[in-house]
Design an enzyme around this catalytic site. Sequence first.
Site, PDB file in Angstrom:
ATOM      1  N   GLY A 115      60.924  29.500 -60.309  1.00 49.76           N
ATOM      2  CA  GLY A 115      59.784  30.045 -61.055  1.00 49.76           C
ATOM      3  C   GLY A 115      58.496  29.929 -60.248  1.00 49.76           C
ATOM      4  O   GLY A 115      57.599  30.768 -60.358  1.00 49.76           O
TER       5      GLY A 115
ATOM      6  N   GLU B 115      63.331  24.306 -51.581  1.00 51.32           N
ATOM      7  CA  GLU B 115      63.826  23.329 -52.566  1.00 51.32           C
ATOM      8  C   GLU B 115      65.328  23.123 -52.398  1.00 51.32           C
ATOM      9  O   GLU B 115      65.818  21.989 -52.444  1.00 51.32           O
ATOM     10  CB  GLU B 115      63.526  23.831 -53.992  1.00 51.32           C
ATOM     11  CG  GLU B 115      62.053  23.766 -54.353  1.00 51.32           C
ATOM     12  CD  GLU B 115      61.734  24.411 -55.695  1.00 51.32           C
ATOM     13  OE1 GLU B 115      60.697  24.062 -56.261  1.00 51.32           O
ATOM     14  OE2 GLU B 115      62.497  25.261 -56.165  1.00 51.32           O
TER      15      GLU B 115
HETATM   16  C1  5RP Z   1      59.593  26.048 -58.333  1.00 53.90           C
HETATM   17  C2  5RP Z   1      60.624  25.560 -59.278  1.00 53.90           C
HETATM   18  C3  5RP Z   1      60.175  24.693 -60.401  1.00 53.90           C
HETATM   19  O1  5RP Z   1      60.833  23.473 -60.322  1.00 53.90           O
HETATM   20  C4  5RP Z   1      60.502  25.367 -61.702  1.00 53.90           C
HETATM   21  O2  5RP Z   1      59.914  26.660 -61.720  1.00 53.90           O
HETATM   22  C5  5RP Z   1      59.992  24.556 -62.889  1.00 53.90           C
HETATM   23  O3  5RP Z   1      58.598  24.571 -62.887  1.00 53.90           O
HETATM   24  P1  5RP Z   1      57.738  23.725 -63.901  1.00 53.90           P
HETATM   25  O4  5RP Z   1      57.965  22.289 -63.591  1.00 53.90           O
HETATM   26  O5  5RP Z   1      56.328  24.190 -63.621  1.00 53.90           O
HETATM   27  O6  5RP Z   1      58.187  24.088 -65.307  1.00 53.90           O
HETATM   28  O7  5RP Z   1      61.791  25.817 -59.148  1.00 53.90           O
HETATM   29  O8  5RP Z   1      60.123  26.954 -57.407  1.00 53.90           O
END
Ligand code: 5RP
Length: 218
Positions: free
Chosen positions: A96, A103
């Site tokens: 997201g 990652e």
């Molecule tokens: C970023 C990610 C985040 O871990 C994922 O989007 C969750 O985000 P948040 O902690 O803001 O809810 O994969 O690439």
Amino acid sequence: MNADALKKMAAEAALSYIQPGMVVGVGTGSTTNFFIDALGAAKIHVDGYVASSIATENRLKAQGLNVLDLNSTGDIPVYVDGADEADPHFRLIKGGGAALTREKIVASAARLFVCIADSSKDKPMLGKFPLPVEVLPFARSFVARQLVKLGGTPTLRNGVTTDNGNVIIDVTGLDFTDPVKMEAAINLIPGVLDNGIFAHRRADVMLFGSPDGVIEKK
Ligand code: 5RP
């Protein structure tokens, strides 16, 4: 309780996995930001941190924490990161925040992957959250057509360039009956750097912040 309070609760619970002398991998996103802030306050004497994004690197440094290059650390004992969705087998959708490729690299270099999230991310099955796919700009249209052949509906994420200089295509409508198979099928498309299914390297521990406290699943 709002989502941020639940994220913070999960993030602070992850401190129990951090021991002095360790190298710690750190994910990206709002939940991970709470973890970084908790690390800054806890002052555990770790060897250093491997960041999964430029944003995380900057936040770690702003807390006065030592950032290491993954090329100099070897495998790392623990990685802590958030998720957009998690299924009962700890398989995840991530990306997201557009940091999914780095990652997944850091998660894969880690012996233990601790995933922190608010309990709304705990799902019976993956697939409601649009799947992020990191794609070389040169291959954007070609990759989109291949994603349609896999049953998906691709949408270019406007105005986003990843830390690696690429674009993100978000995909809905894919079949998540077998996430390992779908993860591999998407990554076989030339031009795809990686996709946000973390099924081959799923989490080892889930820490969900919930209104009843932190739910730990192993
Ligand atoms: C970023 C990610 C985040 O871990 C994922 O989007 C969750 O985000 P948040 O902690 O803001 O809810 O994969 O690439």
